[in-house]
Enzyme design. Structure first.
Site, mmCIF file in Angstrom:
data_model
loop_
_atom_site.group_PDB
_atom_site.id
_atom_site.type_symbol
_atom_site.label_atom_id
_atom_site.label_comp_id
_atom_site.label_asym_id
_atom_site.label_seq_id
_atom_site.Cartn_x
_atom_site.Cartn_y
_atom_site.Cartn_z
ATOM 1 N N ASP A 282 0.834 -1.204 0.000
ATOM 2 C CA ASP A 282 0.000 0.000 0.000
ATOM 3 C C ASP A 282 0.870 1.256 0.000
ATOM 4 O O ASP A 282 2.024 1.219 0.449
ATOM 5 C CB ASP A 282 -0.898 0.029 1.247
HETATM 6 N N1 URA Z 1 -1.432 -6.062 3.710
HETATM 7 C C1 URA Z 1 -1.909 -4.790 3.773
HETATM 8 O O1 URA Z 1 -2.961 -4.539 4.339
HETATM 9 N N2 URA Z 1 -1.188 -3.827 3.174
HETATM 10 C C2 URA Z 1 -0.014 -4.028 2.563
HETATM 11 O O2 URA Z 1 0.580 -3.095 2.048
HETATM 12 C C3 URA Z 1 0.466 -5.352 2.512
HETATM 13 C C4 URA Z 1 -0.260 -6.352 3.096
#
Ligand code: URA
Length: 277
Positions: free
Chosen positions: A105
Site C-alpha cells: 500500500d
Molecule cells: N497487507 C496490507 O494490508 N497492506 C499491505 O501493504 C500489505 C499487506
C-alpha cells in the site's frame, strides 16, 4: 558460467528443455563447430559458440533480482496515473526493465522484490503456492489470545475466508502493540482488513520477509541486487512449490518436504542403478 547444453538452449527461449534434448540427439546442435550429441555436455554460455541448425544461439538475457525497501508515500507500481511518487523514482541506475512482484500500500513500507523473470514472479504471487510474506505491524491496542487464534485459523472477510496465518506478539507500547503476521496469500489490504476484523486497526506496516528473503538492514528508499545465494534460494522455493503442487501435497508443508526428499532419494537411487546396469 557453465551450464548443461540443453539448459542453455532452453534458457535462450529457442525450445523447451525436452525439445532441446531432441535437437541435440538429432545432431542439429554444434558447440565451437563440432556436432554434440551427448546430453548434459557442459558449456560456458559466454565463451562457447553454440549453433542450432547453423544459427547462432542468442544468450539468455541476464536474470535480474532487486530488493527495494519501499518507504511510505510511494506507489508500489512503476507509474501512477495520479502523479504520485512511484518506486521508479527510487530505482535510479537500473537499466534492465524489471517489474514489482506484488504490491504494498501507499502508506506501507518494506521489502519489495523486482525482477525481469515473469514466470518466477507469477509463481511467487499465486496463492496456490503458499509463499509466505511476513509483516511487522503496529496496531491500536493489544490483541488477546482468542483474537490471535481467530486470525491464525482464518477470518471471514468480504472476499472470503483467509488462509491460516501465523501471528506473534512482539512487544507492547503504551496504547499500541507490535505484532508479526505471516500470511500465504496476497489479497488487497489483507493484513489491514484482518486486523480491522478483530478491531485493532493497523497504524504502521512493514513487510520484513518474502519467501526466503529478509529485508535486513536495507534502509527505506534504498535498493540492492540479490546475492547469488538469495537468487538461488528464490529459484529453489519456486521449483519446490511447483513440485509440491504436482505431488498433491500442501506446498511448503512438512509432508511436502518429506515427499520431495523421498522423490529425490528415489531418483538418485534409480540414476545409480542405471549407471551400474
Ligand atoms: N497487507 C496490507 O494490508 N497492506 C499491505 O501493504 C500489505 C499487506
Amino acid at each position: 558460467m557453465e551450464v548443461r547444453l540443453q539448459k542453455a538452449i532452453a534458457d535462450s527461449g529457442l525450445a523447451s528443455r525436452r525439445r532441446a534434448e531432441m535437437l541435440i540427439a538429432e545432431g542439429r546442435v554444434t558447440v565451437n563447430g563440432q556436432v554434440v550429441r551427448e546430453q548434459g555436455t557442459k558449456i560456458d554460455v559466454e565463451k562457447d559458440h553454440v549453433k542450432v541448425d547453423g544459427r547462432h544461439l542468442k544468450p539468455a538475457p541476464p536474470q535480474v533480482f532487486i530488493m527495494l525497501n519501499k518507504p511510505k508515500g510511494y506507489v508500489s507500481s512503476l507509474s501512477d496515473p495520479e502523479g504520485r511518487p512511484t518506486i521508479t523514482d527510487l530505482l535510479g541506475g537500473v537499466s534492465v526493465r524489471v517489474f514489482p512482484v506484488g504490491r504494498l500500500d501507499y502508506d506501507s513500507e518494506g521489502l519489495m522484490l523486482l525482477t525481469n523473470q515473469g514466470a518466477l514472479a507469477q509463481t511467487l504471487l499465486h496463492p496456490r503456492y503458499h509463499v509466505p510474506k511476513t509483516y511487522l505491524i503496529k496496531v491500536k491496542g493489544m490483541l488477546d489470545d482468542k483474537q490471535i487464534a481467530e486470525l491464525e485459523r482464518g477470518v471471514e472477510l468480504e472476499d472470503g475466508l483467509t488462509k491460516p496465518a501465523v501471528v506473534k506478539k512482539i512487544r507492547k507500547a503504551e496504547e499500541n502493540s507490535w505484532l508479526e503476521v505471516t500470511i500465504h496469500e496476497g489479497r488487497n489490504h489483507q493484513v489491514k482488513r484482518m486486523l480491522d476484523y478483530v478491531r485493532h486497526p493497523v497504524i504502521k506496516l512493514t513487510r520484513v520477509r518474502f519467501g526466503p528473503l529478509s529485508l535486513g538492514s536495507l534502509s527505506p528508499g534504498q535498493f540492492r541486487h540479490l546475492t547469488d545465494r538469495e537468487a538461488n534460494a528464490l529459484r529453489s522455493v519456486v521449483t519446490d512449490r511447483i513440485k509440491d503442487v504436482a505431488t498433491g501435497a500442501e506446498p511448503g508443508s512438512t509432508a511436502a518436504k518429506t515427499r520431495r526428499r523421498r522423490a529425490g532419494a528415489q531418483g538418485w537411487a534409480r540414476a545409480k542403478k542405471g549407471r551400474k546396469a
